[in-house]
Design a protein around this motif. Structure first.
Motif, PDB file in Angstrom:
ATOM      1  N   GLN A  48     -26.747  33.215  13.160  1.00 37.84           N
ATOM      2  CA  GLN A  48     -26.414  32.689  11.931  1.00 37.84           C
ATOM      3  C   GLN A  48     -25.347  32.976  11.654  1.00 37.84           C
ATOM      4  OE1 GLN A  48     -29.956  33.190   9.140  1.00 37.84           O
ATOM      5  NE2 GLN A  48     -31.118  31.160  10.157  1.00 37.84           N
ATOM      6  N   LEU A  49     -24.083  32.451  11.379  1.00 37.12           N
ATOM      7  CA  LEU A  49     -22.674  32.338  10.915  1.00 37.12           C
ATOM      8  C   LEU A  49     -22.750  33.079   8.652  1.00 37.12           C
ATOM      9  CD1 LEU A  49     -19.856  32.351  12.167  1.00 37.12           C
ATOM     10  CD2 LEU A  49     -19.704  30.488  10.855  1.00 37.12           C
ATOM     11  N   HIS A  50     -21.674  34.052   9.237  1.00 32.04           N
ATOM     12  CA  HIS A  50     -21.450  34.763   7.630  1.00 32.04           C
ATOM     13  C   HIS A  50     -20.182  35.052   7.627  1.00 32.04           C
ATOM     14  CE1 HIS A  50     -25.340  36.000   7.481  1.00 32.04           C
ATOM     15  NE2 HIS A  50     -25.675  35.880   7.666  1.00 32.04           N
ATOM     16  N   PHE A  51     -19.608  34.996   6.727  1.00 38.41           N
ATOM     17  CA  PHE A  51     -18.427  35.288   6.357  1.00 38.41           C
ATOM     18  C   PHE A  51     -18.299  35.871   5.263  1.00 38.41           C
ATOM     19  CE2 PHE A  51     -13.985  34.527   4.049  1.00 38.41           C
ATOM     20  CZ  PHE A  51     -13.688  34.776   5.546  1.00 38.41           C
ATOM     21  N   ASP A  52     -17.262  37.118   5.598  1.00 41.05           N
ATOM     22  CA  ASP A  52     -17.534  37.952   4.786  1.00 41.05           C
ATOM     23  C   ASP A  52     -18.811  38.798   3.870  1.00 41.05           C
ATOM     24  OD1 ASP A  52     -16.175  40.385   3.565  1.00 41.05           O
ATOM     25  OD2 ASP A  52     -14.954  38.873   1.831  1.00 41.05           O
ATOM     26  N   GLY A  53     -19.569  38.602   4.986  1.00 41.99           N
ATOM     27  CA  GLY A  53     -21.031  38.801   4.426  1.00 41.99           C
ATOM     28  C   GLY A  53     -22.098  37.715   4.186  1.00 41.99           C
ATOM     29  N   LYS A  54     -21.179  37.279   3.488  1.00 39.10           N
ATOM     30  CA  LYS A  54     -22.051  35.569   3.121  1.00 39.10           C
ATOM     31  C   LYS A  54     -22.936  34.691   4.114  1.00 39.10           C
ATOM     32  CE  LYS A  54     -20.244  36.548  -1.730  1.00 39.10           C
ATOM     33  NZ  LYS A  54     -18.608  37.279  -1.273  1.00 39.10           N
ATOM     34  N   ARG A  55     -23.736  34.783   4.219  1.00 36.43           N
ATOM     35  CA  ARG A  55     -24.717  33.062   5.512  1.00 36.43           C
ATOM     36  C   ARG A  55     -23.492  32.109   5.241  1.00 36.43           C
ATOM     37  NH1 ARG A  55     -28.186  30.253   6.861  1.00 36.43           N
ATOM     38  NH2 ARG A  55     -29.758  29.638   5.499  1.00 36.43           N
ATOM     39  N   LEU A  56     -23.170  31.551   5.777  1.00 32.01           N
ATOM     40  CA  LEU A  56     -22.646  29.849   5.738  1.00 32.01           C
ATOM     41  C   LEU A  56     -24.069  29.228   5.845  1.00 32.01           C
ATOM     42  CD1 LEU A  56     -19.525  29.899   7.597  1.00 32.01           C
ATOM     43  CD2 LEU A  56     -19.957  30.027   5.318  1.00 32.01           C
ATOM     44  N   LEU A  57     -24.010  28.328   5.115  1.00 30.30           N
ATOM     45  CA  LEU A  57     -24.652  26.854   5.235  1.00 30.30           C
ATOM     46  C   LEU A  57     -24.554  25.835   6.151  1.00 30.30           C
ATOM     47  CD1 LEU A  57     -27.126  26.134   4.553  1.00 30.30           C
ATOM     48  CD2 LEU A  57     -26.850  25.468   2.243  1.00 30.30           C
ATOM     49  N   ILE A  58     -25.067  25.307   7.302  1.00 28.23           N
ATOM     50  CA  ILE A  58     -24.860  24.839   7.644  1.00 28.23           C
ATOM     51  C   ILE A  58     -25.198  23.210   7.439  1.00 28.23           C
ATOM     52  CG2 ILE A  58     -23.226  23.276  10.152  1.00 28.23           C
ATOM     53  CD1 ILE A  58     -23.055  26.985  10.792  1.00 28.23           C
ATOM     54  N   GLU A  59     -25.228  22.370   7.072  1.00 29.61           N
ATOM     55  CA  GLU A  59     -26.084  21.277   6.940  1.00 29.61           C
ATOM     56  C   GLU A  59     -25.225  19.696   8.126  1.00 29.61           C
ATOM     57  OE1 GLU A  59     -26.351  19.895   2.995  1.00 29.61           O
ATOM     58  OE2 GLU A  59     -27.233  21.165   2.634  1.00 29.61           O
ATOM     59  N   LYS A  60     -26.946  19.036   8.385  1.00 27.20           N
ATOM     60  CA  LYS A  60     -26.040  18.179   9.165  1.00 27.20           C
ATOM     61  C   LYS A  60     -27.242  16.719   7.656  1.00 27.20           C
ATOM     62  CE  LYS A  60     -25.218  19.723  14.029  1.00 27.20           C
ATOM     63  NZ  LYS A  60     -25.378  20.247  15.159  1.00 27.20           N
ATOM     64  N   ARG A  61     -26.406  16.039   7.387  1.00 27.94           N
ATOM     65  CA  ARG A  61     -27.253  15.218   6.444  1.00 27.94           C
ATOM     66  C   ARG A  61     -27.504  14.158   7.657  1.00 27.94           C
ATOM     67  NH1 ARG A  61     -27.908  15.744   1.298  1.00 27.94           N
ATOM     68  NH2 ARG A  61     -28.121  13.359   1.262  1.00 27.94           N
ATOM     69  N   LEU A  62     -28.559  12.905   7.601  1.00 27.92           N
ATOM     70  CA  LEU A  62     -28.582  11.643   8.064  1.00 27.92           C
ATOM     71  C   LEU A  62     -28.532  10.990   6.920  1.00 27.92           C
ATOM     72  CD1 LEU A  62     -29.239  10.270  10.492  1.00 27.92           C
ATOM     73  CD2 LEU A  62     -31.738  10.652  10.609  1.00 27.92           C
ATOM     74  N   ASP A  63     -27.693  10.156   7.013  1.00 27.16           N
ATOM     75  CA  ASP A  63     -27.855   9.297   5.855  1.00 27.16           C
ATOM     76  C   ASP A  63     -27.755   7.527   6.529  1.00 27.16           C
ATOM     77  OD1 ASP A  63     -27.117  11.020   3.915  1.00 27.16           O
ATOM     78  OD2 ASP A  63     -25.272  10.385   4.083  1.00 27.16           O
ATOM     79  N   LEU A  64     -28.780   6.682   5.512  1.00 30.34           N
ATOM     80  CA  LEU A  64     -29.498   5.709   6.802  1.00 30.34           C
ATOM     81  C   LEU A  64     -28.392   4.279   5.329  1.00 30.34           C
ATOM     82  CD1 LEU A  64     -32.855   6.099   7.875  1.00 30.34           C
ATOM     83  CD2 LEU A  64     -30.928   6.623   9.245  1.00 30.34           C
ATOM     84  N   THR A  65     -28.233   3.238   6.344  1.00 28.11           N
ATOM     85  CA  THR A  65     -27.638   2.144   5.164  1.00 28.11           C
ATOM     86  C   THR A  65     -29.330   1.653   5.101  1.00 28.11           C
ATOM     87  OG1 THR A  65     -27.822   0.772   6.772  1.00 28.11           O
ATOM     88  CG2 THR A  65     -25.891   1.539   6.569  1.00 28.11           C
ATOM     89  N   TRP A  66     -29.440   0.709   3.927  1.00 23.03           N
ATOM     90  CA  TRP A  66     -30.396   0.166   3.253  1.00 23.03           C
ATOM     91  C   TRP A  66     -31.835  -0.424   4.214  1.00 23.03           C
ATOM     92  CZ3 TRP A  66     -31.856  -4.747   3.838  1.00 23.03           C
ATOM     93  CH2 TRP A  66     -31.525  -5.687   3.949  1.00 23.03           C
ATOM     94  N   TRP A  67     -30.709  -0.945   5.230  1.00 27.83           N
ATOM     95  CA  TRP A  67     -30.925  -1.813   6.971  1.00 27.83           C
ATOM     96  C   TRP A  67     -31.978  -1.074   7.423  1.00 27.83           C
ATOM     97  CZ3 TRP A  67     -29.798  -1.672  11.514  1.00 27.83           C
ATOM     98  CH2 TRP A  67     -28.688  -1.269  11.586  1.00 27.83           C
ATOM     99  N   GLN A  68     -31.280   0.569   7.972  1.00 28.44           N
ATOM    100  CA  GLN A  68     -31.784   1.212   8.720  1.00 28.44           C
ATOM    101  C   GLN A  68     -33.138   1.672   8.097  1.00 28.44           C
ATOM    102  OE1 GLN A  68     -28.190   2.973   9.091  1.00 28.44           O
ATOM    103  NE2 GLN A  68     -28.376   3.107  11.127  1.00 28.44           N
ATOM    104  N   THR A  69     -32.589   2.444   6.147  1.00 28.34           N
ATOM    105  CA  THR A  69     -34.234   3.012   5.636  1.00 28.34           C
ATOM    106  C   THR A  69     -35.099   2.024   5.995  1.00 28.34           C
ATOM    107  OG1 THR A  69     -32.512   3.987   4.643  1.00 28.34           O
ATOM    108  CG2 THR A  69     -34.529   3.572   3.708  1.00 28.34           C
TER     109      THR A  69
END
Length: 96
Positions: A48-69
């Motif tokens: 897991q990636l850290h910068f200056d000793g603090k863990r970086l949170l890496i998010e991958k969000r899935l945003d669907l359109t209304w019709w995909q939902t």
């Protein structure tokens, strides 16, 4: 340190972590990292990636359109209905 290597001055590295220039098309609050600043990146035992000793949170969000939902909800409901039918068939209901 061992093998004649000199001790790193982490305060100096932190002071020089930001490069003097950045690409003009970047947002104004985003700054480039200097070569010295790269020393502040690290990986833990789980890679897991850290910068200056603090863990970086890496998010991958899935945003669907209304019709995909809507399609995803319809597919889920259909799968549940088919699963219920198959359970009932297995239990002997609806058998010919």
């Amino acid at each position: 340190m061992a093998n004649g290597a000199s001790e790193l001055n982490w305060d100096d590295i932190r002071a020089k972590a930001i490069a003097g220039q950045r690409p003009p098309e970047w947002p104004t609050d985003v700054r480039a990292i200097s070569i010295e600043g790269l020393s502040l990146f690290g990986l833990d035992s789980r890679y897991q990636l850290h910068f200056d000793g603090k863990r970086l949170l890496i998010e991958k969000r899935l945003d669907l359109t209304w019709w995909q939902t809507l399609l995803a909800a319809m597919a889920s409901v259909s799968a549940l209905i088919i699963a219920a039918i198959e359970v009932l068939r297995f239990c002997g209901y609806g058998a010919s």
